[in-house]
Design an enzyme around this catalytic site. Structure first.
Site, PDB file in Angstrom:
ATOM      1  N   ASN A  38       0.804  -1.221   0.000  1.00 37.42           N
ATOM      2  CA  ASN A  38       0.000   0.000   0.000  1.00 37.42           C
ATOM      3  C   ASN A  38       0.837   1.271   0.000  1.00 37.42           C
ATOM      4  O   ASN A  38       0.395   2.327   0.457  1.00 37.42           O
ATOM      5  CB  ASN A  38      -0.982   0.020   1.184  1.00 37.42           C
ATOM      6  N   ARG A  39       2.052   1.161  -0.502  1.00 35.31           N
ATOM      7  CA  ARG A  39       2.965   2.301  -0.592  1.00 35.31           C
ATOM      8  C   ARG A  39       3.338   2.883   0.773  1.00 35.31           C
ATOM      9  O   ARG A  39       3.817   4.006   0.856  1.00 35.31           O
ATOM     10  CB  ARG A  39       2.383   3.405  -1.489  1.00 35.31           C
ATOM     11  N   LEU A  40       3.148   2.104   1.821  1.00 37.04           N
ATOM     12  CA  LEU A  40       3.579   2.540   3.155  1.00 37.04           C
ATOM     13  C   LEU A  40       4.990   2.012   3.400  1.00 37.04           C
ATOM     14  O   LEU A  40       5.233   1.170   4.271  1.00 37.04           O
ATOM     15  CB  LEU A  40       2.593   2.040   4.221  1.00 37.04           C
TER      16      LEU A  40
END
Length: 211
Positions: free
Chosen positions: A185-187
């Site tokens: 999730n692009r975290l």
């Protein structure tokens, strides 16, 4: 064109005390994973006016003093570093969803160290360092090959080739070293070592950056 990163994360308690030790861990992982030229790094410099340029260069050594690469001192990067010693290195280990980003300053290494490394280069690479006036315009490929052939006749295989006076190494003294691990999730995990105190003091602060 979008990849979903599902790799394990990077947590503060798992970091080595020194960013160079942490780099050694990740470099070992990149080599073990079979990445092509894991020592390839994007080197970015800027001239006195701040205009940037980038190119891929091979890392040849690293320790607590910094990261070392070799080049022609009269090349574009060499000229820019003479005007502006600030530099950035980027190791793009995409198959592992990892990057390492180094910022710092570059300084020429000693001639003895340069000569010692030059002697380890393949004979053809030694001749190439003399034949190529790096970053200048060349009339043709034939002109470049003619210069190489003349050098090959002067220094045949097995004969020692002296290190060119215009060619040598730079050591990058790091001010920051960021370890970037891709996450779902692009975290992404981004942990950055920031040097505190004088270079070589071994004092680093770790901070987490938002992805």
């Amino acid at each position: 064109m979008r990849a979903h990163y599902r790799h394990e994360g990077l947590a503060e308690p798992d970091l080595a005390a020194s960013p160079y030790d942490q780099f050694a861990r990740w470099f070992k992982d990149a080599a073990a994973a079979g990445l092509h030229e894991p020592n390839a790094m994007v080197v970015s410099t800027a001239d006195a006016a701040g205009r940037p340029s980038s190119r891929t260069v091979l890392l040849k050594a690293f320790d607590e003093r910094g990261f070392v690469f070799f080049t022609n001192y009269t090349s574009r990067k060499g000229r820019e570093l003479a005007e502006n010693p600030y530099i950035s290195l980027l190791f793009p280990w995409h198959p592992l969803a990892r990057q390492v980003i180094v910022t710092g300053t570059a300084e020429r290494i000693g001639r003895d160290e340069t000569a010692a490394y030059f002697r380890t280069r393949p004979h053809g690479s030694q001749l190439g360092a003399w034949a190529s006036d790096q970053s200048t315009t060349v009339a043709s490929r034939a002109e470049l090959e003619h210069a190489y052939d003349e050098l090959a006749a002067r220094y045949p295989e097995g004969e020692q080739v002296p290190a060119p006076p215009h060619w040598g190494g730079y050591r990058i003294t790091a001010e920051t070293i960021e370890f970037w691990q891709g996450r779902l999730n692009r975290l992404h995990d981004r942990l950055r070592y920031v040097r505190e105190g004088a270079p070589g003091a071994g004092q680093w602060r770790v901070e987490r950056l938002a992805p």
